[in-house]
Design an enzyme around this catalytic site. Sequence first.
Site, PDB file in Angstrom:
ATOM      1  N   ASN A 165       0.926  -1.047   0.057  1.00 52.60           N
ATOM      2  CA  ASN A 165       0.081   0.005  -0.028  1.00 52.60           C
ATOM      3  C   ASN A 165       0.786   1.297   0.302  1.00 52.60           C
ATOM      4  O   ASN A 165       0.590   2.336  -0.372  1.00 52.60           O
ATOM      5  CB  ASN A 165      -1.216   0.187   1.175  1.00 52.60           C
ATOM      6  N   GLU A 203       5.053  -4.558  12.018  1.00 53.19           N
ATOM      7  CA  GLU A 203       3.513  -3.533  11.818  1.00 53.19           C
ATOM      8  C   GLU A 203       2.891  -3.875  11.066  1.00 53.19           C
ATOM      9  O   GLU A 203       2.804  -4.266   9.918  1.00 53.19           O
ATOM     10  CB  GLU A 203       4.447  -2.259  11.050  1.00 53.19           C
ATOM     11  N   CYS A 235      -3.125   1.045   6.511  1.00 51.01           N
ATOM     12  CA  CYS A 235      -3.237   0.071   7.928  1.00 51.01           C
ATOM     13  C   CYS A 235      -4.072   0.793   9.093  1.00 51.01           C
ATOM     14  O   CYS A 235      -4.790   0.665   9.944  1.00 51.01           O
ATOM     15  CB  CYS A 235      -1.360  -0.263   8.444  1.00 51.01           C
ATOM     16  N   GLU A 242       8.794   1.958  14.919  1.00 51.53           N
ATOM     17  CA  GLU A 242       9.276   2.715  13.597  1.00 51.53           C
ATOM     18  C   GLU A 242      10.026   4.084  13.632  1.00 51.53           C
ATOM     19  O   GLU A 242       9.094   4.215  14.698  1.00 51.53           O
ATOM     20  CB  GLU A 242       9.568   1.913  12.078  1.00 51.53           C
TER      21      GLU A 242
HETATM   22  P1  NAD Z   1       0.777  -9.615   3.379  1.00 54.72           P
HETATM   23  O1  NAD Z   1       0.907 -10.006   5.047  1.00 54.72           O
HETATM   24  O2  NAD Z   1       0.079 -10.065   2.748  1.00 54.72           O
HETATM   25  O3  NAD Z   1       2.489  -9.578   2.777  1.00 54.72           O
HETATM   26  C1  NAD Z   1       2.966  -8.316   3.452  1.00 54.72           C
HETATM   27  C2  NAD Z   1       4.602  -8.832   2.374  1.00 54.72           C
HETATM   28  O4  NAD Z   1       4.778 -10.131   3.407  1.00 54.72           O
HETATM   29  C3  NAD Z   1       4.575  -8.428   1.575  1.00 54.72           C
HETATM   30  O5  NAD Z   1       5.986  -8.505   0.747  1.00 54.72           O
HETATM   31  C4  NAD Z   1       4.363 -10.666   1.111  1.00 54.72           C
HETATM   32  O6  NAD Z   1       4.636 -11.144  -0.006  1.00 54.72           O
HETATM   33  C5  NAD Z   1       5.318 -11.006   2.858  1.00 54.72           C
HETATM   34  N1  NAD Z   1       4.772 -12.276   2.846  1.00 54.72           N
HETATM   35  C6  NAD Z   1       3.837 -12.725   2.527  1.00 54.72           C
HETATM   36  N2  NAD Z   1       3.678 -14.056   3.411  1.00 54.72           N
HETATM   37  C7  NAD Z   1       5.055 -13.963   3.190  1.00 54.72           C
HETATM   38  C8  NAD Z   1       5.567 -15.717   4.750  1.00 54.72           C
HETATM   39  N3  NAD Z   1       5.114 -17.039   5.101  1.00 54.72           N
HETATM   40  N4  NAD Z   1       7.136 -15.636   4.615  1.00 54.72           N
HETATM   41  C9  NAD Z   1       7.916 -13.772   4.531  1.00 54.72           C
HETATM   42  N5  NAD Z   1       7.238 -13.176   3.563  1.00 54.72           N
HETATM   43  C10 NAD Z   1       5.690 -13.156   3.364  1.00 54.72           C
HETATM   44  O7  NAD Z   1       0.420  -7.877   3.684  1.00 54.72           O
HETATM   45  P2  NAD Z   1      -0.309  -7.544   2.632  1.00 54.72           P
HETATM   46  O8  NAD Z   1      -1.698  -7.665   1.977  1.00 54.72           O
HETATM   47  O9  NAD Z   1       0.582  -7.287   1.273  1.00 54.72           O
HETATM   48  O10 NAD Z   1      -0.933  -5.796   2.913  1.00 54.72           O
HETATM   49  C11 NAD Z   1      -1.639  -5.364   3.538  1.00 54.72           C
HETATM   50  C12 NAD Z   1      -1.428  -5.615   5.208  1.00 54.72           C
HETATM   51  O11 NAD Z   1      -0.279  -4.716   5.693  1.00 54.72           O
HETATM   52  C13 NAD Z   1      -2.572  -5.265   5.867  1.00 54.72           C
HETATM   53  O12 NAD Z   1      -3.133  -5.485   7.008  1.00 54.72           O
HETATM   54  C14 NAD Z   1      -1.553  -3.716   6.815  1.00 54.72           C
HETATM   55  O13 NAD Z   1      -3.131  -3.689   7.673  1.00 54.72           O
HETATM   56  C15 NAD Z   1      -0.791  -3.844   6.817  1.00 54.72           C
HETATM   57  N6  NAD Z   1       0.117  -2.716   7.509  1.00 54.72           N
HETATM   58  C16 NAD Z   1       0.579  -1.992   8.437  1.00 54.72           C
HETATM   59  C17 NAD Z   1       1.386  -0.663   8.403  1.00 54.72           C
HETATM   60  C18 NAD Z   1       2.316  -1.234   9.380  1.00 54.72           C
HETATM   61  O14 NAD Z   1       3.233   0.182  10.065  1.00 54.72           O
HETATM   62  N7  NAD Z   1       1.345  -1.552  10.670  1.00 54.72           N
HETATM   63  C19 NAD Z   1       1.346  -0.613   7.063  1.00 54.72           C
HETATM   64  C20 NAD Z   1       0.915  -0.511   5.335  1.00 54.72           C
HETATM   65  C21 NAD Z   1       0.460  -1.963   6.491  1.00 54.72           C
END
Ligand code: NAD
Length: 427
Positions: free
Chosen positions: A89, A187, A221, A399
Amino acid sequence: PHERAAVLHRVAELIAARREDLARLQTRDNGKPLAETRALVDSAAGTARYFASVCETFEGEMPTPRSRDFTTFSTYEPVGVVAAITPWNSPIASEMQKIAPALAGGNAVLVKPADATPMAALALAKLFEEAGLPAGLLSVLPGRGSVVGEAMVRHPLVRKISFTGGTSTGRRLAAIAADKLIPVSLELGGKSPTIVLDDADLERAVQGVVYGIFSSAGQACIAGSRLLVHRSLYDAFLKRLDEVVDRLRLGHPEHDGVHMGPLVSMAHRDSVAAYVASAVEEGGRIRRGGRAPSDPALAAGSYFLPTVIEGLSPDARACREEIFGPVLVAMPFEDETELLAQANDSVYGLAAGIWTRDYRRAWHLASRLEAGTIWVNTYKKFAISAPFGGFKESGLGREKGRQGVLAYMQQKSIYLGMEQQAMEWSR
Ligand code: NAD
Protein backbone atom coordinates in the site's frame (compact mmCIF):
# COMPACT_ATOMS: atom_id res chain seq x y z
CA PRO A 1 28.95 7.42 9.94
CA HIS A 2 29.81 10.45 7.81
CA GLU A 3 30.03 8.28 4.72
CA ARG A 4 26.76 6.51 5.51
CA ALA A 5 25.06 9.84 6.12
CA ALA A 6 26.43 11.25 2.87
CA VAL A 7 24.97 8.32 0.91
CA LEU A 8 21.58 8.81 2.58
CA HIS A 9 21.65 12.54 1.76
CA ARG A 10 22.58 11.84 -1.85
CA VAL A 11 19.76 9.32 -2.14
CA ALA A 12 17.32 11.90 -0.76
CA GLU A 13 18.44 14.35 -3.46
CA LEU A 14 18.10 11.74 -6.19
CA ILE A 15 14.62 10.82 -4.96
CA ALA A 16 13.58 14.48 -4.97
CA ALA A 17 14.97 14.91 -8.50
CA ARG A 18 13.00 11.86 -9.76
CA ARG A 19 9.89 12.61 -7.72
CA GLU A 20 7.41 12.49 -10.58
CA ASP A 21 8.79 9.28 -12.14
CA LEU A 22 8.82 7.50 -8.81
CA ALA A 23 5.28 8.63 -8.01
CA ARG A 24 3.97 7.44 -11.40
CA LEU A 25 5.76 4.11 -11.01
CA GLN A 26 3.97 3.47 -7.75
CA THR A 27 0.61 4.66 -9.04
CA ARG A 28 0.90 2.14 -11.85
CA ASP A 29 1.83 -0.56 -9.39
CA ASN A 30 -0.89 -0.04 -6.78
CA GLY A 31 -3.47 2.37 -8.20
CA LYS A 32 -3.14 5.12 -5.61
CA PRO A 33 -3.83 8.65 -6.89
CA LEU A 34 -0.71 10.61 -7.87
CA ALA A 35 -1.21 13.15 -5.06
CA GLU A 36 -0.77 10.28 -2.58
CA THR A 37 2.17 8.60 -4.27
CA ARG A 38 3.94 11.97 -4.55
CA ALA A 39 3.53 12.33 -0.78
CA LEU A 40 5.01 8.84 -0.31
CA VAL A 41 8.03 9.83 -2.40
CA ASP A 42 8.52 13.00 -0.31
CA SER A 43 8.21 10.92 2.83
CA ALA A 44 10.94 8.52 1.60
CA ALA A 45 13.31 11.44 0.91
CA GLY A 46 12.57 12.94 4.33
CA THR A 47 13.20 9.61 6.05
CA ALA A 48 16.59 9.26 4.33
CA ARG A 49 17.59 12.77 5.49
CA TYR A 50 16.35 12.18 9.02
CA PHE A 51 18.32 8.97 9.48
CA ALA A 52 21.38 10.59 7.90
CA SER A 53 21.24 13.10 10.78
CA VAL A 54 20.61 10.37 13.35
CA CYS A 55 23.62 8.51 11.97
CA GLU A 56 25.87 11.60 12.15
CA THR A 57 24.86 12.45 15.69
CA PHE A 58 24.57 8.95 17.15
CA GLU A 59 26.58 8.38 20.32
CA GLY A 60 27.47 5.43 22.49
CA GLU A 61 27.19 5.69 26.26
CA MET A 62 29.56 5.67 29.17
CA PRO A 63 27.57 4.37 32.13
CA THR A 64 30.28 5.39 34.64
CA PRO A 65 30.02 3.16 37.70
CA ARG A 66 31.17 4.32 41.15
CA SER A 67 34.25 2.16 41.08
CA ARG A 68 37.96 2.81 41.04
CA ASP A 69 38.59 -0.71 39.70
CA PHE A 70 37.04 -0.42 36.28
CA THR A 71 35.12 1.77 33.94
CA THR A 72 32.63 0.81 31.20
CA PHE A 73 31.61 1.84 27.72
CA SER A 74 28.38 0.85 26.06
CA THR A 75 28.66 0.66 22.29
CA TYR A 76 26.13 -0.16 19.61
CA GLU A 77 26.96 -2.54 16.79
CA PRO A 78 25.07 -3.58 13.65
CA VAL A 79 23.02 -6.79 13.93
CA GLY A 80 24.37 -7.92 10.53
CA VAL A 81 21.98 -8.76 7.71
CA VAL A 82 18.43 -7.43 7.96
CA ALA A 83 15.44 -8.91 6.12
CA ALA A 84 12.94 -6.13 5.39
CA ILE A 85 9.53 -7.25 4.12
CA THR A 86 6.95 -4.69 3.01
CA PRO A 87 3.28 -4.51 1.91
CA TRP A 88 1.85 -3.01 -1.28
CA ASN A 89 0.00 0.00 0.00
CA SER A 90 2.84 2.51 0.55
CA PRO A 91 5.87 0.87 -1.06
CA ILE A 92 8.62 3.49 -1.25
CA ALA A 93 7.78 5.01 2.13
CA SER A 94 7.62 1.70 4.02
CA GLU A 95 10.77 0.49 2.32
CA MET A 96 12.75 3.61 3.20
CA GLN A 97 11.42 3.42 6.76
CA LYS A 98 13.37 0.18 7.10
CA ILE A 99 16.31 0.71 4.73
CA ALA A 100 17.43 4.10 6.10
CA PRO A 101 17.72 3.17 9.81
CA ALA A 102 19.16 -0.25 8.95
CA LEU A 103 21.91 1.27 6.78
CA ALA A 104 22.46 4.08 9.29
CA GLY A 105 23.05 1.38 11.89
CA GLY A 106 25.72 -0.21 9.69
CA ASN A 107 23.80 -3.25 8.44
CA ALA A 108 23.28 -4.89 5.07
CA VAL A 109 19.63 -5.04 3.97
CA LEU A 110 17.62 -7.48 1.88
CA VAL A 111 14.27 -6.06 0.83
CA LYS A 112 11.35 -8.26 -0.18
CA PRO A 113 8.72 -5.89 -1.62
CA ALA A 114 5.10 -7.00 -1.89
CA ASP A 115 4.29 -9.39 -4.73
CA ALA A 116 2.08 -6.83 -6.50
CA THR A 117 4.36 -3.79 -6.10
CA PRO A 118 8.06 -4.51 -6.67
CA MET A 119 8.83 -1.51 -8.92
CA ALA A 120 9.50 1.20 -6.32
CA ALA A 121 11.96 -0.93 -4.34
CA LEU A 122 13.88 -1.82 -7.49
CA ALA A 123 14.04 1.84 -8.55
CA LEU A 124 15.11 2.85 -5.05
CA ALA A 125 17.96 0.30 -5.04
CA LYS A 126 19.24 1.79 -8.30
CA LEU A 127 19.26 5.24 -6.70
CA PHE A 128 21.28 3.91 -3.75
CA GLU A 129 23.73 2.43 -6.26
CA GLU A 130 23.96 5.81 -8.01
CA ALA A 131 24.49 7.50 -4.63
CA GLY A 132 27.55 5.36 -4.03
CA LEU A 133 26.32 2.70 -1.63
CA PRO A 134 28.88 -0.13 -1.74
CA ALA A 135 27.66 -3.18 -3.68
CA GLY A 136 25.94 -5.83 -1.60
CA LEU A 137 24.69 -3.57 1.18
CA LEU A 138 21.22 -3.32 -0.32
CA SER A 139 19.57 -6.08 -2.34
CA VAL A 140 15.99 -6.32 -3.56
CA LEU A 141 14.44 -9.75 -4.02
CA PRO A 142 10.94 -9.50 -5.48
CA GLY A 143 8.73 -12.56 -5.44
CA ARG A 144 6.08 -14.49 -3.56
CA GLY A 145 6.07 -14.03 0.19
CA SER A 146 5.65 -17.71 0.95
CA VAL A 147 8.65 -18.56 -1.26
CA VAL A 148 11.14 -15.67 -1.40
CA GLY A 149 10.12 -14.01 1.88
CA GLU A 150 10.18 -17.25 3.80
CA ALA A 151 13.56 -18.33 2.34
CA MET A 152 15.00 -14.95 3.25
CA VAL A 153 13.95 -14.92 6.88
CA ARG A 154 15.01 -18.54 7.40
CA HIS A 155 18.51 -17.92 6.02
CA PRO A 156 21.06 -18.35 8.83
CA LEU A 157 22.87 -15.09 7.96
CA VAL A 158 19.71 -13.02 8.45
CA ARG A 159 19.88 -11.72 12.03
CA LYS A 160 16.89 -9.38 12.15
CA ILE A 161 13.43 -9.35 10.60
CA SER A 162 11.65 -6.07 10.02
CA PHE A 163 8.14 -6.65 8.70
CA THR A 164 5.18 -4.51 7.71
CA GLY A 165 2.05 -6.32 6.58
CA GLY A 166 -0.88 -8.39 7.77
CA THR A 167 -1.17 -9.78 11.30
CA SER A 168 -1.32 -13.45 10.23
CA THR A 169 1.92 -13.11 8.21
CA GLY A 170 3.48 -11.22 11.13
CA ARG A 171 2.59 -14.03 13.51
CA ARG A 172 4.24 -16.55 11.20
CA LEU A 173 7.41 -14.46 10.93
CA ALA A 174 7.50 -14.00 14.71
CA ALA A 175 7.44 -17.81 15.06
CA ILE A 176 10.38 -18.14 12.68
CA ALA A 177 12.25 -15.42 14.58
CA ALA A 178 11.53 -17.22 17.86
CA ASP A 179 12.94 -20.39 16.41
CA LYS A 180 16.12 -18.64 15.28
CA LEU A 181 16.19 -16.46 18.43
CA ILE A 182 16.59 -13.28 16.43
CA PRO A 183 14.84 -9.93 16.97
CA VAL A 184 11.76 -9.08 14.94
CA SER A 185 9.87 -5.80 14.47
CA LEU A 186 6.27 -6.05 13.30
CA GLU A 187 4.04 -3.29 11.92
CA LEU A 188 0.71 -5.04 11.43
CA GLY A 189 -2.97 -4.48 10.75
CA GLY A 190 -5.55 -2.29 12.41
CA LYS A 191 -9.25 -1.62 12.94
CA SER A 192 -8.92 1.88 14.28
CA PRO A 193 -11.79 3.69 16.01
CA THR A 194 -12.47 7.26 15.04
CA ILE A 195 -14.44 8.93 17.80
CA VAL A 196 -16.72 11.97 17.62
CA LEU A 197 -17.58 13.46 21.04
CA ASP A 198 -20.71 15.54 21.62
CA ASP A 199 -18.77 18.84 21.59
CA ALA A 200 -16.91 18.20 18.31
CA ASP A 201 -16.77 20.75 15.51
CA LEU A 202 -19.07 18.79 13.20
CA GLU A 203 -17.71 20.00 9.87
CA ARG A 204 -14.06 19.43 10.79
CA ALA A 205 -14.88 16.03 12.21
CA VAL A 206 -16.81 14.92 9.12
CA GLN A 207 -14.00 16.00 6.79
CA GLY A 208 -11.41 14.29 9.01
CA VAL A 209 -13.37 11.05 9.28
CA VAL A 210 -13.89 10.91 5.50
CA TYR A 211 -10.17 11.49 4.89
CA GLY A 212 -9.24 8.97 7.60
CA ILE A 213 -11.11 6.11 5.97
CA PHE A 214 -11.45 6.89 2.27
CA SER A 215 -8.01 8.27 1.34
CA SER A 216 -5.96 5.48 -0.25
CA ALA A 217 -9.41 3.89 -0.83
CA GLY A 218 -9.15 2.61 2.74
CA GLN A 219 -6.04 0.56 1.97
CA ALA A 220 -4.16 1.89 4.98
CA CYS A 221 -3.21 0.08 8.17
CA ILE A 222 -4.23 3.20 10.13
CA ALA A 223 -7.54 3.73 8.31
CA GLY A 224 -10.17 5.01 10.77
CA SER A 225 -12.60 2.23 9.89
CA ARG A 226 -14.85 2.18 12.99
CA LEU A 227 -16.81 5.39 13.46
CA LEU A 228 -18.14 5.96 16.99
CA VAL A 229 -20.36 9.05 17.28
CA HIS A 230 -22.11 10.39 20.39
CA ARG A 231 -25.82 9.62 20.15
CA SER A 232 -26.82 13.31 20.38
CA LEU A 233 -24.86 14.10 17.21
CA TYR A 234 -25.30 10.83 15.36
CA ASP A 235 -28.10 11.66 12.90
CA ALA A 236 -26.77 15.10 11.94
CA PHE A 237 -23.24 13.73 11.61
CA LEU A 238 -24.21 10.83 9.35
CA LYS A 239 -26.38 13.09 7.18
CA ARG A 240 -23.45 15.43 6.56
CA LEU A 241 -21.11 12.45 6.07
CA ASP A 242 -23.41 11.17 3.28
CA GLU A 243 -23.17 14.52 1.48
CA VAL A 244 -19.38 14.59 1.66
CA VAL A 245 -19.06 10.94 0.57
CA ASP A 246 -21.35 11.61 -2.40
CA ARG A 247 -18.91 14.24 -3.63
CA LEU A 248 -15.85 11.95 -3.61
CA ARG A 249 -14.51 11.35 -7.11
CA LEU A 250 -13.42 7.87 -8.19
CA GLY A 251 -11.30 7.66 -11.28
CA HIS A 252 -8.05 7.00 -13.04
CA PRO A 253 -5.35 7.58 -10.42
CA GLU A 254 -3.25 9.62 -12.85
CA HIS A 255 -6.05 12.14 -13.42
CA ASP A 256 -6.23 15.38 -11.45
CA GLY A 257 -8.77 15.80 -8.68
CA VAL A 258 -9.37 12.09 -8.14
CA HIS A 259 -9.95 11.11 -4.50
CA MET A 260 -9.95 7.35 -4.93
CA GLY A 261 -8.29 5.14 -7.55
CA PRO A 262 -8.91 1.42 -8.00
CA LEU A 263 -8.09 -1.11 -5.28
CA VAL A 264 -4.82 -2.95 -5.73
CA SER A 265 -6.35 -5.97 -7.53
CA MET A 266 -9.62 -7.61 -8.57
CA ALA A 267 -9.01 -10.30 -5.95
CA HIS A 268 -8.77 -7.64 -3.26
CA ARG A 269 -11.95 -5.99 -4.51
CA ASP A 270 -13.72 -9.38 -4.24
CA SER A 271 -12.53 -9.66 -0.65
CA VAL A 272 -13.89 -6.18 0.18
CA ALA A 273 -17.22 -7.03 -1.52
CA ALA A 274 -17.41 -10.26 0.50
CA TYR A 275 -17.06 -8.25 3.74
CA VAL A 276 -19.90 -5.97 2.67
CA ALA A 277 -22.08 -9.02 1.87
CA SER A 278 -21.29 -10.47 5.32
CA ALA A 279 -22.28 -7.16 6.92
CA VAL A 280 -25.65 -7.24 5.16
CA GLU A 281 -26.19 -10.85 6.27
CA GLU A 282 -25.45 -9.79 9.84
CA GLY A 283 -28.11 -7.08 9.76
CA GLY A 284 -26.11 -4.07 8.53
CA ARG A 285 -27.77 -1.30 6.49
CA ILE A 286 -25.74 0.18 3.66
CA ARG A 287 -26.05 3.98 3.73
CA ARG A 288 -23.62 4.62 0.93
CA GLY A 289 -21.78 2.51 -1.69
CA GLY A 290 -21.51 -1.20 -1.00
CA ARG A 291 -20.63 -2.13 -4.58
CA ALA A 292 -18.47 -1.38 -7.61
CA PRO A 293 -19.37 1.88 -9.40
CA SER A 294 -21.79 1.64 -12.34
CA ASP A 295 -19.83 4.18 -14.44
CA PRO A 296 -18.85 2.22 -17.62
CA ALA A 297 -15.55 4.15 -17.79
CA LEU A 298 -14.51 2.40 -14.56
CA ALA A 299 -15.83 -1.05 -15.41
CA ALA A 300 -12.43 -2.52 -16.32
CA GLY A 301 -10.76 -1.42 -13.08
CA SER A 302 -10.95 -2.82 -9.56
CA TYR A 303 -12.90 0.18 -8.23
CA PHE A 304 -15.18 0.05 -5.19
CA LEU A 305 -17.49 2.83 -4.01
CA PRO A 306 -16.90 4.53 -0.66
CA THR A 307 -19.13 2.54 1.65
CA VAL A 308 -20.86 3.44 4.90
CA ILE A 309 -22.62 0.72 6.89
CA GLU A 310 -24.65 1.13 10.08
CA GLY A 311 -26.88 -0.96 12.31
CA LEU A 312 -24.27 -3.64 12.96
CA SER A 313 -23.56 -5.22 16.32
CA PRO A 314 -19.93 -4.68 17.41
CA ASP A 315 -19.53 -8.47 17.07
CA ALA A 316 -20.18 -8.45 13.32
CA ARG A 317 -17.22 -9.48 11.15
CA ALA A 318 -17.16 -6.08 9.42
CA CYS A 319 -16.70 -4.42 12.83
CA ARG A 320 -13.98 -6.77 14.04
CA GLU A 321 -11.81 -7.69 11.05
CA GLU A 322 -9.56 -5.49 8.98
CA ILE A 323 -11.21 -5.00 5.56
CA PHE A 324 -8.40 -2.83 4.14
CA GLY A 325 -10.81 -1.14 1.76
CA PRO A 326 -13.19 1.85 1.59
CA VAL A 327 -15.66 0.58 4.17
CA LEU A 328 -16.68 2.55 7.26
CA VAL A 329 -18.89 1.01 9.95
CA ALA A 330 -20.80 3.62 11.99
CA MET A 331 -22.06 3.11 15.55
CA PRO A 332 -23.55 5.51 18.13
CA PHE A 333 -22.45 5.57 21.79
CA GLU A 334 -24.22 6.90 24.91
CA ASP A 335 -21.42 7.77 27.35
CA GLU A 336 -17.67 7.53 27.82
CA THR A 337 -17.79 4.19 29.63
CA GLU A 338 -19.60 2.60 26.71
CA LEU A 339 -17.36 4.42 24.25
CA LEU A 340 -14.13 3.10 25.81
CA ALA A 341 -15.47 -0.44 26.02
CA GLN A 342 -16.43 -0.30 22.34
CA ALA A 343 -13.28 1.44 21.14
CA ASN A 344 -10.97 -0.98 22.96
CA ASP A 345 -13.00 -4.07 22.04
CA SER A 346 -10.61 -5.13 19.27
CA VAL A 347 -7.65 -7.44 18.91
CA TYR A 348 -5.96 -4.53 17.13
CA GLY A 349 -4.45 -1.39 18.65
CA LEU A 350 -2.78 0.59 15.90
CA ALA A 351 -4.41 4.03 15.96
CA ALA A 352 -7.43 6.04 17.07
CA GLY A 353 -8.92 9.45 16.30
CA ILE A 354 -10.74 11.78 18.68
CA TRP A 355 -12.80 14.80 17.58
CA THR A 356 -13.63 17.23 20.40
CA ARG A 357 -13.19 20.90 21.31
CA ASP A 358 -11.98 19.96 24.80
CA TYR A 359 -8.29 18.94 24.83
CA ARG A 360 -8.43 17.99 28.51
CA ARG A 361 -11.13 15.47 27.74
CA ALA A 362 -9.17 14.26 24.73
CA TRP A 363 -6.03 13.81 26.85
CA HIS A 364 -7.79 11.62 29.41
CA LEU A 365 -9.53 9.59 26.73
CA ALA A 366 -6.27 9.16 24.79
CA SER A 367 -4.55 7.78 27.87
CA ARG A 368 -7.20 5.06 28.14
CA LEU A 369 -7.36 4.06 24.48
CA GLU A 370 -5.36 0.97 23.59
CA ALA A 371 -3.53 2.21 20.49
CA GLY A 372 0.02 3.17 19.52
CA THR A 373 -0.97 6.44 17.81
CA ILE A 374 -3.80 8.80 18.78
CA TRP A 375 -4.80 11.75 16.64
CA VAL A 376 -6.86 14.54 18.23
CA ASN A 377 -8.72 16.82 15.79
CA THR A 378 -6.64 15.47 12.92
CA TYR A 379 -5.95 12.12 11.32
CA LYS A 380 -3.21 10.32 9.35
CA LYS A 381 -0.60 13.00 10.10
CA PHE A 382 2.97 11.79 10.52
CA ALA A 383 6.27 13.11 11.79
CA ILE A 384 9.38 11.01 11.16
CA SER A 385 10.57 12.02 14.64
CA ALA A 386 7.52 10.42 16.34
CA PRO A 387 7.84 6.67 16.97
CA PHE A 388 5.13 4.58 15.30
CA GLY A 389 3.87 1.10 16.12
CA GLY A 390 0.99 -0.95 17.38
CA PHE A 391 -0.47 -2.15 20.66
CA LYS A 392 -1.91 -5.68 20.93
CA GLU A 393 -2.04 -7.59 17.61
CA SER A 394 -1.09 -4.49 15.62
CA GLY A 395 2.57 -5.07 16.16
CA LEU A 396 5.77 -5.34 18.09
CA GLY A 397 8.39 -2.61 18.44
CA ARG A 398 8.46 0.93 17.05
CA GLU A 399 9.74 2.44 13.81
CA LYS A 400 10.88 6.03 13.22
CA GLY A 401 12.20 8.51 15.79
CA ARG A 402 15.82 8.73 16.94
CA GLN A 403 15.41 5.43 18.74
CA GLY A 404 14.33 3.77 15.47
CA VAL A 405 17.94 3.05 14.60
CA LEU A 406 18.34 0.97 17.78
CA ALA A 407 16.01 -1.67 16.34
CA TYR A 408 18.84 -2.47 13.93
CA MET A 409 21.68 -2.49 16.45
CA GLN A 410 22.84 -4.55 19.38
CA GLN A 411 24.37 -3.10 22.48
CA LYS A 412 27.73 -4.21 23.83
CA SER A 413 29.25 -3.23 27.17
CA ILE A 414 33.02 -3.11 27.39
CA TYR A 415 34.76 -3.01 30.81
CA LEU A 416 38.23 -1.56 31.22
CA GLY A 417 40.07 -2.67 34.37
CA MET A 418 41.67 0.18 36.36
CA GLU A 419 42.96 -1.76 39.42
CA GLN A 420 46.42 -0.69 40.55
CA GLN A 421 47.27 -4.20 41.76
CA ALA A 422 46.68 -7.76 40.54
CA MET A 423 43.29 -9.23 41.50
CA GLU A 424 43.09 -10.36 45.12
CA TRP A 425 40.98 -13.47 44.69
CA SER A 426 43.52 -16.20 43.86
CA ARG A 427 46.42 -14.72 45.69
P1 NAD B 1 0.77 -9.43 3.68
O1 NAD B 1 1.02 -9.79 5.09
O2 NAD B 1 -0.03 -10.36 2.86
O3 NAD B 1 2.13 -9.24 2.89
C1 NAD B 1 3.14 -8.37 3.34
C2 NAD B 1 4.48 -8.83 2.82
O4 NAD B 1 4.79 -10.08 3.40
C3 NAD B 1 4.53 -9.03 1.31
O5 NAD B 1 5.78 -8.63 0.83
C4 NAD B 1 4.37 -10.53 1.18
O6 NAD B 1 4.89 -11.05 -0.01
C5 NAD B 1 5.16 -11.01 2.39
N1 NAD B 1 4.82 -12.37 2.85
C6 NAD B 1 3.63 -13.00 2.79
N2 NAD B 1 3.73 -14.24 3.33
C7 NAD B 1 5.01 -14.38 3.75
C8 NAD B 1 5.74 -15.44 4.39
N3 NAD B 1 5.17 -16.61 4.71
N4 NAD B 1 7.04 -15.24 4.68
C9 NAD B 1 7.64 -14.06 4.37
N5 NAD B 1 7.01 -13.03 3.76
C10 NAD B 1 5.71 -13.19 3.45
O7 NAD B 1 0.14 -7.97 3.69
P2 NAD B 1 -0.36 -7.11 2.44
O8 NAD B 1 -1.67 -7.67 2.00
O9 NAD B 1 0.73 -6.93 1.45
O10 NAD B 1 -0.58 -5.68 3.15
C11 NAD B 1 -1.70 -5.37 3.84
C12 NAD B 1 -1.48 -5.52 5.34
O11 NAD B 1 -0.36 -4.75 5.77
C13 NAD B 1 -2.66 -5.01 6.14
O12 NAD B 1 -2.95 -5.91 7.17
C14 NAD B 1 -2.15 -3.70 6.70
O13 NAD B 1 -2.81 -3.29 7.86
C15 NAD B 1 -0.72 -3.99 6.92
N6 NAD B 1 0.07 -2.74 7.01
C16 NAD B 1 0.57 -2.36 8.22
C17 NAD B 1 1.28 -1.17 8.32
C18 NAD B 1 1.85 -0.71 9.66
O14 NAD B 1 2.76 0.11 9.65
N7 NAD B 1 1.35 -1.18 10.78
C19 NAD B 1 1.51 -0.39 7.19
C20 NAD B 1 0.97 -0.80 5.99
C21 NAD B 1 0.26 -2.00 5.90
